[in-house]
Design a protein around this motif. Structure first.
Motif, PDB file in Angstrom:
ATOM      1  N   ALA A 170       0.826  -1.209   0.000  1.00 30.51           N
ATOM      2  CA  ALA A 170       0.000   0.000   0.000  1.00 30.51           C
ATOM      3  C   ALA A 170       0.861   1.259   0.000  1.00 30.51           C
ATOM      4  N   GLU A 171       1.967   1.227   0.721  1.00 32.70           N
ATOM      5  CA  GLU A 171       2.865   2.378   0.775  1.00 32.70           C
ATOM      6  C   GLU A 171       3.549   2.593  -0.576  1.00 32.70           C
ATOM      7  N   LEU A 172       3.936   1.508  -1.235  1.00 32.22           N
ATOM      8  CA  LEU A 172       4.529   1.623  -2.571  1.00 32.22           C
ATOM      9  C   LEU A 172       3.527   2.223  -3.552  1.00 32.22           C
ATOM     10  N   LYS A 173       2.286   1.752  -3.482  1.00 35.09           N
ATOM     11  CA  LYS A 173       1.252   2.248  -4.391  1.00 35.09           C
ATOM     12  C   LYS A 173       0.898   3.702  -4.095  1.00 35.09           C
ATOM     13  N   LYS A 174       0.891   4.060  -2.821  1.00 35.44           N
ATOM     14  CA  LYS A 174       0.581   5.440  -2.423  1.00 35.44           C
ATOM     15  C   LYS A 174       1.523   6.425  -3.095  1.00 35.44           C
ATOM     16  N   HIS A 175       2.788   6.029  -3.228  1.00 37.66           N
ATOM     17  CA  HIS A 175       3.792   6.913  -3.836  1.00 37.66           C
ATOM     18  C   HIS A 175       4.067   6.543  -5.293  1.00 37.66           C
ATOM     19  N   ASP A 176       3.199   5.666  -5.857  1.00 37.44           N
ATOM     20  CA  ASP A 176       3.287   5.296  -7.276  1.00 37.44           C
ATOM     21  C   ASP A 176       4.694   4.808  -7.645  1.00 37.44           C
TER      22      ASP A 176
END
Length: 256
Positions: A170-176
């Motif tokens: 989720a953190e990786l996706k949050k920052h694309d």
């Protein structure tokens, strides 16, 4: 690049799944084995983020495509190829075995879709559980035996690690930070082998991340895990080389 389960309704490895209970399985046992037959021909294994430091020593770590990426350890570069497991299930070299593999044939699962409660279940088609002559008892009367308690604890820890992995993603996706991956392997014979169909961390975007975010990731341990993934990608040539040496390499692309 990823091998899918034969039955999409069940997780990888599992051909069936039933709950363990003291009424039906009072006399059942579980046994250890030195043959991981369920790993034969499986080239990618789900991985929890806590395993990145150990796994990156042996396997490239990639992420599946789609809206809910899953980390995978590549045990072979092509579907149907596992360079670490022989045809009889023997692990042919010292290597880290992911927790997903070690929990089989057990796992925690919901018995009812309307409940969040998880129950210890197992694959009844496995030869590791049943009315065996030898092995560890699953029950002591109506109570779980030590082997069952240990496996339950292992599966509970796996679920906790799974939640941590979901937060990491989720953190990786949050920052694309995830992008479509591409790996090219030059062999000196014709065109290079090209592998797609997975995701990886975008190093360029990672370098451009704000300092306060990177500082937070360094403090909570996320940054070293990201680099474990990135460094592990160097192993694709080692895995490919093992395939070639074992006679399991893909067909050489023709010259353009």
């Amino acid at each position: 690049m990823a091998s899918a389960p034969q039955n999409s309704a069940l997780p990888l490895f599992y051909k069936d799944l039933i709950p363990l209970n003291s009424q039906q399985h009072a006399s059942w046992k579980t046994r250890a084995t030195d043959k991981a037959t369920w790993l034969v021909g499986v080239n990618s294994i789900p991985l929890t983020v806590e395993e990145f430091p150990q796994a990156q020593r042996n396997f490239p770590i990639i992420f599946t495509t789609g809206d809910n990426p899953v980390p995978l350890a590549l045990m072979g570069m092509n579907e149907g190829v596992n360079v670490f497991v022989d045809e009889d299930g023997t692990v042919n070299s010292p290597v880290y075995i992911p927790a997903y593999v070690r929990r089989y044939p057990f796992m925690l699962a919901k018995l009812r879709p309307d409940s969040e409660e998880l129950s210890l279940c197992f694959d009844p088609t496995s030869e590791l559980v049943g009315e065996l002559d030898e092995g560890q008892a699953l029950f002591d009367g109506a109570d779980p035996a030590e082997a069952t308690k240990n496996m339950l604890k292992f599966c509970e820890n796996f679920e906790i690690a799974g939640n941590k992995t979901a937060n990491f993603i989720a953190e990786l996706k949050k920052h694309d930070l995830l992008m479509d991956g591409e790996l090219n392997i030059e062999t000196g014979q014709g065109q290079p082998f090209n592998y797609r169909g997975f995701q990886m961390v975008n190093e360029e975007k990672l370098r451009e991340m704000r300092g306060d975010v990177l500082r937070q990731w360094n403090q909570n341990g996320m940054l070293p895990l990201i680099y474990a993934h990135l460094f592990s990608l160097e192993l694709v040539r080692d895995i490919f080389g093992r395939q070639i040496s074992q006679g399991k390499g893909p067909l050489v692309p023709a010259n353009a």
